[in-house]
Design a protein around this motif. Structure first.
Motif, PDB file in Angstrom:
ATOM      1  N   HIS A  17      -1.881  -0.189 -12.595  1.00 29.98           N
ATOM      2  CA  HIS A  17      -2.687  -1.333 -13.037  1.00 29.98           C
ATOM      3  C   HIS A  17      -1.911  -2.638 -12.866  1.00 29.98           C
ATOM      4  O   HIS A  17      -2.452  -3.629 -12.346  1.00 29.98           O
ATOM      5  CB  HIS A  17      -3.079  -1.142 -14.505  1.00 29.98           C
ATOM      6  CG  HIS A  17      -3.842  -2.304 -15.056  1.00 29.98           C
ATOM      7  ND1 HIS A  17      -5.156  -2.560 -14.720  1.00 29.98           N
ATOM      8  CD2 HIS A  17      -3.466  -3.307 -15.913  1.00 29.98           C
ATOM      9  CE1 HIS A  17      -5.570  -3.654 -15.336  1.00 29.98           C
ATOM     10  NE2 HIS A  17      -4.563  -4.126 -16.075  1.00 29.98           N
ATOM     11  N   ARG A  18      -0.669  -2.669 -13.313  1.00 28.76           N
ATOM     12  CA  ARG A  18       0.130  -3.897 -13.248  1.00 28.76           C
ATOM     13  C   ARG A  18       0.348  -4.340 -11.807  1.00 28.76           C
ATOM     14  O   ARG A  18       0.170  -5.521 -11.460  1.00 28.76           O
ATOM     15  CB  ARG A  18       1.480  -3.686 -13.921  1.00 28.76           C
ATOM     16  CG  ARG A  18       2.323  -4.961 -14.031  1.00 28.76           C
ATOM     17  CD  ARG A  18       3.696  -4.659 -14.593  1.00 28.76           C
ATOM     18  NE  ARG A  18       4.539  -4.010 -13.602  1.00 28.76           N
ATOM     19  CZ  ARG A  18       5.316  -4.661 -12.733  1.00 28.76           C
ATOM     20  NH1 ARG A  18       5.352  -5.983 -12.736  1.00 28.76           N
ATOM     21  NH2 ARG A  18       6.060  -3.991 -11.872  1.00 28.76           N
ATOM     22  N   VAL A  19       0.725  -3.400 -10.931  1.00 28.74           N
ATOM     23  CA  VAL A  19       1.016  -3.742  -9.534  1.00 28.74           C
ATOM     24  C   VAL A  19      -0.252  -4.207  -8.822  1.00 28.74           C
ATOM     25  O   VAL A  19      -0.237  -5.186  -8.066  1.00 28.74           O
ATOM     26  CB  VAL A  19       1.649  -2.536  -8.809  1.00 28.74           C
ATOM     27  CG1 VAL A  19       1.696  -2.784  -7.306  1.00 28.74           C
ATOM     28  CG2 VAL A  19       3.050  -2.276  -9.346  1.00 28.74           C
ATOM     29  N   SER A  20      -1.367  -3.510  -9.071  1.00 28.35           N
ATOM     30  CA  SER A  20      -2.627  -3.915  -8.429  1.00 28.35           C
ATOM     31  C   SER A  20      -3.019  -5.324  -8.844  1.00 28.35           C
ATOM     32  O   SER A  20      -3.396  -6.161  -8.017  1.00 28.35           O
ATOM     33  CB  SER A  20      -3.751  -2.935  -8.791  1.00 28.35           C
ATOM     34  OG  SER A  20      -3.507  -1.667  -8.246  1.00 28.35           O
ATOM     35  N   GLU A  21      -2.928  -5.594 -10.152  1.00 32.26           N
ATOM     36  CA  GLU A  21      -3.308  -6.915 -10.655  1.00 32.26           C
ATOM     37  C   GLU A  21      -2.422  -8.011 -10.072  1.00 32.26           C
ATOM     38  O   GLU A  21      -2.911  -9.033  -9.565  1.00 32.26           O
ATOM     39  CB  GLU A  21      -3.204  -6.925 -12.171  1.00 32.26           C
ATOM     40  CG  GLU A  21      -3.682  -8.228 -12.796  1.00 32.26           C
ATOM     41  CD  GLU A  21      -3.562  -8.195 -14.308  1.00 32.26           C
ATOM     42  OE1 GLU A  21      -2.429  -8.388 -14.792  1.00 32.26           O
ATOM     43  OE2 GLU A  21      -4.572  -7.957 -14.969  1.00 32.26           O
ATOM     44  N   LEU A  22      -1.107  -7.788 -10.105  1.00 26.54           N
ATOM     45  CA  LEU A  22      -0.196  -8.799  -9.579  1.00 26.54           C
ATOM     46  C   LEU A  22      -0.335  -8.965  -8.076  1.00 26.54           C
ATOM     47  O   LEU A  22      -0.340 -10.087  -7.550  1.00 26.54           O
ATOM     48  CB  LEU A  22       1.248  -8.434  -9.925  1.00 26.54           C
ATOM     49  CG  LEU A  22       1.751  -8.823 -11.320  1.00 26.54           C
ATOM     50  CD1 LEU A  22       3.189  -8.355 -11.520  1.00 26.54           C
ATOM     51  CD2 LEU A  22       1.661 -10.332 -11.520  1.00 26.54           C
ATOM     52  N   LEU A  23      -0.452  -7.842  -7.373  1.00 24.33           N
ATOM     53  CA  LEU A  23      -0.494  -7.914  -5.914  1.00 24.33           C
ATOM     54  C   LEU A  23      -1.733  -8.654  -5.425  1.00 24.33           C
ATOM     55  O   LEU A  23      -1.663  -9.457  -4.489  1.00 24.33           O
ATOM     56  CB  LEU A  23      -0.438  -6.501  -5.320  1.00 24.33           C
ATOM     57  CG  LEU A  23      -0.050  -6.427  -3.849  1.00 24.33           C
ATOM     58  CD1 LEU A  23       1.335  -7.009  -3.617  1.00 24.33           C
ATOM     59  CD2 LEU A  23      -0.094  -4.985  -3.349  1.00 24.33           C
ATOM     60  N   PHE A  24      -2.864  -8.407  -6.055  1.00 20.96           N
ATOM     61  CA  PHE A  24      -4.074  -9.103  -5.610  1.00 20.96           C
ATOM     62  C   PHE A  24      -4.051 -10.571  -6.037  1.00 20.96           C
ATOM     63  O   PHE A  24      -4.654 -11.419  -5.373  1.00 20.96           O
ATOM     64  CB  PHE A  24      -5.319  -8.388  -6.123  1.00 20.96           C
ATOM     65  CG  PHE A  24      -5.632  -7.141  -5.327  1.00 20.96           C
ATOM     66  CD1 PHE A  24      -6.136  -7.233  -4.038  1.00 20.96           C
ATOM     67  CD2 PHE A  24      -5.365  -5.893  -5.844  1.00 20.96           C
ATOM     68  CE1 PHE A  24      -6.395  -6.100  -3.293  1.00 20.96           C
ATOM     69  CE2 PHE A  24      -5.623  -4.748  -5.110  1.00 20.96           C
ATOM     70  CZ  PHE A  24      -6.132  -4.839  -3.823  1.00 20.96           C
ATOM     71  N   SER A  25      -3.340 -10.881  -7.110  1.00 19.48           N
ATOM     72  CA  SER A  25      -3.134 -12.297  -7.453  1.00 19.48           C
ATOM     73  C   SER A  25      -2.255 -12.964  -6.404  1.00 19.48           C
ATOM     74  O   SER A  25      -2.502 -14.097  -5.990  1.00 19.48           O
ATOM     75  CB  SER A  25      -2.480 -12.412  -8.837  1.00 19.48           C
ATOM     76  OG  SER A  25      -3.340 -11.919  -9.832  1.00 19.48           O
ATOM     77  N   TYR A  26      -1.201 -12.232  -5.968  1.00 22.13           N
ATOM     78  CA  TYR A  26      -0.372 -12.755  -4.882  1.00 22.13           C
ATOM     79  C   TYR A  26      -1.213 -12.993  -3.631  1.00 22.13           C
ATOM     80  O   TYR A  26      -1.030 -13.985  -2.915  1.00 22.13           O
ATOM     81  CB  TYR A  26       0.758 -11.775  -4.549  1.00 22.13           C
ATOM     82  CG  TYR A  26       1.812 -11.619  -5.612  1.00 22.13           C
ATOM     83  CD1 TYR A  26       2.120 -12.657  -6.483  1.00 22.13           C
ATOM     84  CD2 TYR A  26       2.520 -10.423  -5.742  1.00 22.13           C
ATOM     85  CE1 TYR A  26       3.091 -12.512  -7.456  1.00 22.13           C
ATOM     86  CE2 TYR A  26       3.492 -10.261  -6.726  1.00 22.13           C
ATOM     87  CZ  TYR A  26       3.777 -11.306  -7.580  1.00 22.13           C
ATOM     88  OH  TYR A  26       4.742 -11.151  -8.537  1.00 22.13           O
ATOM     89  N   ALA A  27      -2.143 -12.061  -3.362  1.00 22.27           N
ATOM     90  CA  ALA A  27      -2.988 -12.187  -2.166  1.00 22.27           C
ATOM     91  C   ALA A  27      -3.829 -13.459  -2.219  1.00 22.27           C
ATOM     92  O   ALA A  27      -3.968 -14.179  -1.217  1.00 22.27           O
ATOM     93  CB  ALA A  27      -3.890 -10.962  -2.022  1.00 22.27           C
ATOM     94  N   ASP A  28      -4.375 -13.764  -3.405  1.00 15.66           N
ATOM     95  CA  ASP A  28      -5.177 -14.986  -3.546  1.00 15.66           C
ATOM     96  C   ASP A  28      -4.325 -16.237  -3.324  1.00 15.66           C
ATOM     97  O   ASP A  28      -4.729 -17.171  -2.619  1.00 15.66           O
ATOM     98  CB  ASP A  28      -5.809 -15.039  -4.942  1.00 15.66           C
ATOM     99  CG  ASP A  28      -6.941 -14.046  -5.105  1.00 15.66           C
ATOM    100  OD1 ASP A  28      -7.473 -13.604  -4.068  1.00 15.66           O
ATOM    101  OD2 ASP A  28      -7.282 -13.713  -6.254  1.00 15.66           O
TER     102      ASP A  28
END
Length: 415
Positions: A147-158
């Protein structure tokens, strides 16, 4: 502490030489260690291959591949460092190599939508690889870290996509301004008759000069017409004229100068439909650097005769343009030659046009009638009426009469 699994990442293949800068690699090794840094380098190679496979515009040889790999690799290292440190997304996390790679895409003409698609593909690939790594961890780690990695990674993507879009637009504006200015200077030198280095000029223009040219000018009725609309129509005109490529230069807020290459000196008379809001002036076909200038000068002459018409070819006004140095004297000459036939009403305009076509047809009523789509008897009647308005029969030397008819015809068009 989150991300305790990340230092255990290791490259699985034979290893790849890093593409990122030494400073980026040194910082990554200091933060992550050698193992995750090697994993990032290996993963970036695979991600680069995936992006190019799905968006071929990114590729095109070794140099584009390595430029993209450098950008991807630095972005993966930045993302891993952010995940390891649990850092919140910010534009500063986008590495300088990614911005530099973005500039390369601008210079190569890769559209922004494809650039952003590549960013999304890259982040999806990285997410996939990280989830594979997390799946090997014990269940409590999988649950929290997924959950943490998915949330952070997609924020990085934005954040990454937003930064890349901003940098792309800024670089595109800078690039277009610099290249457009350089191209305009060369075109201005040629049009002014100044000496140029032909090889340098061709390289800057991206246009072959040692061939036949057909120049034309696209003019917009409204000053705020987007320049892309003018350039797009210029491309359509070049294709309609069977041209080879097209060179466009923004000459003002509402007009674009354009040239297209020709295989021969013959003109192509294909119909060009000029859309509402635009006008088109076409020059003659001419060869080489001198022809580049000559055709453009002809197109500019034709531009001066557009008036209410949407299309004017130099061939239609070349005689009139020779006399344009003194508009007043040209009008006096035409009035003296034509007398009462020079009037502005529709009936006398019809008589003048019939007389002009009749003389161009070698005084043949039959041929003139075919060209005007009327009977030969109608031609004969109109010629007789034209002679009455002239006040005398048609002279043996028709040069001055034909010039006068041409002056009035094109003057009326311009008016």
């Amino acid at each position: 502490m989150p991300c305790q699994w990340l230092p255990g990442l290791r490259a699985q293949g034979g290893g790849h030489a890093a593409a990122a800068s030494s400073a980026t690699l040194a910082l990554a090794r200091q933060t992550l260690g050698d193992g995750p840094t090697g994993w990032a380098v290996e993963t970036a190679v695979w991600m680069t291959q995936q992006v190019i496979e799905q968006v071929p515009a990114y590729g095109g040889g070794r140099t584009p591949f390595e430029t993209l790999r450098r950008s991807v690799e630095s972005s993966v290292l930045a993302a891993l460092s952010g995940l390891f440190l649990d850092a919140r997304p910010s534009p500063e996390l986008v590495p300088v190599e990614a911005v530099e790679g973005n500039a390369d895409l601008v210079h190569r003409g890769v559209p922004l939508d494809l650039v952003l698609r590549g960013v999304r593909i890259g982040h999806a690939c990285l997410h996939q690889r990280l989830m594979d790594a997390i799946d090997a961890e014990p269940e409590p780690v999988r649950v929290t870290e997924s959950h943490r990695v998915s949330e952070l990674l997609f924020s990085y993507a934005d954040v990454h996509a937003s930064r890349m879009a901003e940098e792309y637009i800024a670089e595109r504006n800078r690039w277009q301004a610099s290249t457009e200015a350089a191209r305009y200077r060369i075109v201005d030198d040629i049009v002014a008759g100044r000496r140029i280095d032909q090889k340098t000029a061709q390289r800057t223009l991206g246009y072959e000069l040692a061939r036949h040219h057909l120049a034309f000018v696209v003019v917009a009725d409204e000053l705020d017409t987007p320049s892309e609309m003018l350039r797009r129509f210029a491309g359509e005109v070049a294709r309609a004229m069977d041209g080879q490529g097209v060179l466009t230069v923004q000459a003002g807020p509402s007009d674009v100068w354009a040239w297209t290459g020709r295989l021969s000196g013959s003109a192509h008379e294909a119909g060009v439909e000029v859309p509402v809001g635009l006008r088109l002036a076409v020059g003659p076909v001419a060869y080489g650097v001198a022809g580049f200038r000559r055709s453009h000068v002809g197109a500019r002459e034709a531009q001066g005769f557009l008036g209410e018409t949407r299309l004017c070819r130099y061939a239609d006004i070349r005689v009139r343009s020779l006399l344009a140095s003194s508009e007043e004297r040209a009008r006096w000459f035409a009035e003296e030659m034509l007398g009462r036939l020079a009037g502005g009403d529709a009936r006398r305009a019809e008589l003048r046009e019939t007389l002009r076509v009749y003389l161009a047809a070698g005084r043949s009523p039959q041929r003139a009638g075919e060209m005007l789509h009327v009977s030969r008897n109608t031609v004969g009647y109109r010629i007789k009426r034209a002679e009455e308005l002239l006040g005398h029969p048609l002279p043996d030397d028709l040069l001055e009469l034909r010039l006068a008819l041409e002056i009035v015809r094109t003057s009326r068009r311009a008016d």
